[in-house]
Design an enzyme around this catalytic site. Structure first.
Site, PDB file in Angstrom:
ATOM      1  N   GLY A  49     -70.395 -56.982 -12.690  1.00 31.24           N
ATOM      2  CA  GLY A  49     -71.644 -57.588 -13.169  1.00 31.24           C
ATOM      3  C   GLY A  49     -71.409 -58.845 -13.988  1.00 31.24           C
ATOM      4  N   GLU A 106     -71.008 -61.489 -11.454  1.00 32.45           N
ATOM      5  CA  GLU A 106     -72.358 -61.699 -10.885  1.00 32.45           C
ATOM      6  C   GLU A 106     -73.252 -62.481 -11.850  1.00 32.45           C
ATOM      7  OE1 GLU A 106     -72.576 -57.393 -10.045  1.00 32.45           O
ATOM      8  OE2 GLU A 106     -73.330 -58.000  -8.076  1.00 32.45           O
TER       9      GLU A 106
HETATM   10  N1  COA Z   1     -67.848 -50.570 -18.808  1.00 36.96           N
HETATM   11  C1  COA Z   1     -67.722 -49.845 -19.925  1.00 36.96           C
HETATM   12  N2  COA Z   1     -66.690 -49.983 -20.776  1.00 36.96           N
HETATM   13  C2  COA Z   1     -65.786 -50.921 -20.491  1.00 36.96           C
HETATM   14  C3  COA Z   1     -65.853 -51.726 -19.338  1.00 36.96           C
HETATM   15  C4  COA Z   1     -66.962 -51.520 -18.481  1.00 36.96           C
HETATM   16  N3  COA Z   1     -67.153 -52.257 -17.370  1.00 36.96           N
HETATM   17  N4  COA Z   1     -64.780 -52.557 -19.310  1.00 36.96           N
HETATM   18  C5  COA Z   1     -64.078 -52.282 -20.412  1.00 36.96           C
HETATM   19  N5  COA Z   1     -64.662 -51.297 -21.126  1.00 36.96           N
HETATM   20  C6  COA Z   1     -64.220 -50.716 -22.388  1.00 36.96           C
HETATM   21  C7  COA Z   1     -63.039 -49.761 -22.201  1.00 36.96           C
HETATM   22  O1  COA Z   1     -63.484 -48.480 -21.786  1.00 36.96           O
HETATM   23  C8  COA Z   1     -62.453 -49.765 -23.589  1.00 36.96           C
HETATM   24  O2  COA Z   1     -63.260 -48.958 -24.417  1.00 36.96           O
HETATM   25  P1  COA Z   1     -62.562 -47.881 -25.452  1.00 36.96           P
HETATM   26  O3  COA Z   1     -61.732 -48.754 -26.365  1.00 36.96           O
HETATM   27  O4  COA Z   1     -63.722 -47.244 -26.118  1.00 36.96           O
HETATM   28  O5  COA Z   1     -61.718 -46.988 -24.599  1.00 36.96           O
HETATM   29  C9  COA Z   1     -62.658 -51.198 -24.061  1.00 36.96           C
HETATM   30  O6  COA Z   1     -63.722 -51.710 -23.243  1.00 36.96           O
HETATM   31  C10 COA Z   1     -61.435 -52.078 -23.864  1.00 36.96           C
HETATM   32  O7  COA Z   1     -61.039 -52.015 -22.497  1.00 36.96           O
HETATM   33  P2  COA Z   1     -59.550 -51.621 -22.008  1.00 36.96           P
HETATM   34  O8  COA Z   1     -59.661 -51.045 -20.632  1.00 36.96           O
HETATM   35  O9  COA Z   1     -58.894 -50.777 -23.046  1.00 36.96           O
HETATM   36  O10 COA Z   1     -58.869 -53.057 -21.989  1.00 36.96           O
HETATM   37  P3  COA Z   1     -57.648 -53.520 -21.096  1.00 36.96           P
HETATM   38  O11 COA Z   1     -57.219 -54.842 -21.613  1.00 36.96           O
HETATM   39  O12 COA Z   1     -56.622 -52.450 -21.007  1.00 36.96           O
HETATM   40  O13 COA Z   1     -58.246 -53.699 -19.613  1.00 36.96           O
HETATM   41  C11 COA Z   1     -59.864 -54.436 -17.994  1.00 36.96           C
HETATM   42  C12 COA Z   1     -59.207 -54.689 -19.369  1.00 36.96           C
HETATM   43  C13 COA Z   1     -61.027 -55.429 -17.867  1.00 36.96           C
HETATM   44  C14 COA Z   1     -58.867 -54.661 -16.874  1.00 36.96           C
HETATM   45  C15 COA Z   1     -60.397 -52.995 -17.943  1.00 36.96           C
HETATM   46  O14 COA Z   1     -61.173 -52.738 -19.123  1.00 36.96           O
HETATM   47  C16 COA Z   1     -61.266 -52.702 -16.750  1.00 36.96           C
HETATM   48  O15 COA Z   1     -60.773 -52.534 -15.651  1.00 36.96           O
HETATM   49  N6  COA Z   1     -62.611 -52.639 -16.946  1.00 36.96           N
HETATM   50  C17 COA Z   1     -63.540 -52.316 -15.914  1.00 36.96           C
HETATM   51  C18 COA Z   1     -63.733 -53.477 -14.961  1.00 36.96           C
HETATM   52  C19 COA Z   1     -64.690 -53.097 -13.845  1.00 36.96           C
HETATM   53  O16 COA Z   1     -64.417 -52.264 -13.005  1.00 36.96           O
HETATM   54  N7  COA Z   1     -65.861 -53.737 -13.845  1.00 36.96           N
HETATM   55  C20 COA Z   1     -66.859 -53.541 -12.844  1.00 36.96           C
HETATM   56  C21 COA Z   1     -67.794 -52.493 -13.261  1.00 36.96           C
HETATM   57  S1  COA Z   1     -69.068 -52.269 -12.043  1.00 36.96           S
END
Ligand code: COA
Length: 261
Positions: free
Chosen positions: A112, A115
Site C-alpha cells: 500500500g 500504491e
Molecule cells: N503492517 C503492520 N506492521 C508492520 C508492517 C505492516 N505492513 N511493516 C512493518 N511493520 C511493523 C513490524 O511488525 C514491526 O513491529 P513490532 O516492532 O511491533 O514487531 C515494526 O513495524 C518494524 O518492522 P520490522 O519487520 O521489525 O523491520 P525490519 O527492518 O526487520 O523489516 C520490512 C522491514 C519492511 C522488510 C518488514 O517490516 C516487512 O516485510 N514489512 C511488511 C511489508 C509488506 O509485506 N507490505 C505489504 C503489506 S500488504
C-alpha cells in the site's frame, strides 16, 4: 484543518507537507490512517491556503511499509472487497486532485505504500528507498490500485515480474524504470527538492495545472477520450482570467500574477 492521530501537517507558503506518522510500525497504513488521508484531501480540494502537497513518512526507515498486516489478516471475502474499494477511492481522490501531490519516498514504499506513492502525481526518493508489491507473500494481491498504476508507470512485463516475485527494487532501478523522477542524497535534501519542485509549479496558473492533471489522467480512464478531455480543458483555460494575465504579461515582458481564476 482537523488534528489527526496518524498524520502530521505543516503548511509552508502553500506547500502542505503531510507526514504519515506511525514510525514504530514503519508508517503502515491502518484503516484509521486511510480515513485521515480521506479527510485531509477533502479539505485540500477546497482549501485556498493549500496550493500543493508533499506526502512523506516519519523517520529515516520508511515512507510506508504497506497496509497494516494485523488488520489485513482479519479480512474475509465480503469485507476484503470493501477494504480494497475504500482504499482505491481515497487513492483516486489523490490522483484526481487538481493540486499537485508529490511523494517524497524516504525508505520502504511497499504494498500500500508503493500504491500510495503511485497515486501521487510525481515521486522522488532517497538512495535507501525500496519499492515493491510483496502482497503475494501474504496470499493476496495489491488492492489499492497497484495492479493498474504499476503497469501504467513501468509497463506490463516488469510490473508483472515485480508483483509475482515480490522483489524489492532500489531507488536507482526505480528511476531507470520511470517510477521515480529524481533521487536526493538525504531525507533533508529530499524535502528541499520536493519544496523546490512544488514552489516552481505553484508559480504557474493554478487552473491550468489542474487541467494538465485531468487531461493526463484522461489517458488512463477507459470511459474517457483523453484528446477530448484535453480539448475541453484547453477551452476552459481560454476563458480564464489567468490566461488573459499570462499572455498579457508575456507581451508586456513582465512576470505573470496568477489568481487561479
Ligand atoms: N503492517 C503492520 N506492521 C508492520 C508492517 C505492516 N505492513 N511493516 C512493518 N511493520 C511493523 C513490524 O511488525 C514491526 O513491529 P513490532 O516492532 O511491533 O514487531 C515494526 O513495524 C518494524 O518492522 P520490522 O519487520 O521489525 O523491520 P525490519 O527492518 O526487520 O523489516 C520490512 C522491514 C519492511 C522488510 C518488514 O517490516 C516487512 O516485510 N514489512 C511488511 C511489508 C509488506 O509485506 N507490505 C505489504 C503489506 S500488504
Amino acid at each position: 484543518m482537523a488534528d489527526f492521530e496518524n498524520l502530521q501537517l505543516a503548511n509552508d507558503k502553500g506547500v502542505l507537507t503531510i507526514t504519515i506518522n506511525r514510525a514504530e510500525k514503519l508508517n503502515a497504513l491502518n484503516i484509521a490512517t486511510i480515513e485521515e488521508l480521506r479527510e485531509a484531501f477533502q479539505d485540500i480540494y477546497d482549501n485556498n491556503e493549500v496550493k500543493s502537497v508533499i506526502l512523506t513518512g516519519a523517520g529515516e526507515k520508511a515512507f510506508v511499509a504497506g497496509a497494516d498486516i494485523s488488520e489485513i489478516s482479519e479480512l474475509n471475502e465480503m469485507n476484503g472487497r470493501k477494504f480494497s474499494e475504500n482504499g482505491q477511492e481515497v487513492f483516486e481522490m489523490i490522483e484526481k486532485c487538481h493540486k499537485p501531490v508529490l511523494a517524497a519516498v524516504n525508505g520502504f514504499a511497499l504494498g500500500g505504500g508503493c500504491e500510495l506513492a503511485m497515486a501521487c502525481h510525481m515521486r522522488i526518493a532517497t538512495p535507501n528507498a525500496k519499492f515493491g508489491q510483496p502482497e503475494v507473500n501474504l496470499g493476496i494481491i495489491p488492492g489499492y490500485g497497484g495492479t493498474q498504476r504499476l503497469t501504467q508507470l513501468i509497463g506490463k512485463g516488469k510490473a508483472l515480474e515485480l508483483m509475482m516475485t515480490a522483489d524489492f527494487i532500489g531507488a536507482e532501478e526505480a528511476k531507470s524504470l520511470g517510477l521515480v523522477n529524481h533521487i536526493a542524497e538525504s531525507h533533508e535534501e529530499l524535502m528541499t527538492l520536493a519544496n523546490s519542485i512544488l514552489s516552481k509549479i505553484n508559480s504557474k496558473a493554478p487552473l491550468a495545472i489542474g487541467m494538465v492533471i485531468d487531461s493526463v489522467n484522461g489517458y488512463y480512464t477507459g470511459e474517457e477520450n483523453g484528446y477530448q478531455t484535453e480539448a475541453n480543458s484547453f477551452a476552459a483555460c481560454c476563458k480564464s482570467e489567468d490566461f488573459k494575465e499570462g499572455t498579457k504579461a508575456f507581451l508586456e515582458k513582465r512576470a505573470a500574477e496568477f489568481k487561479g481564476e
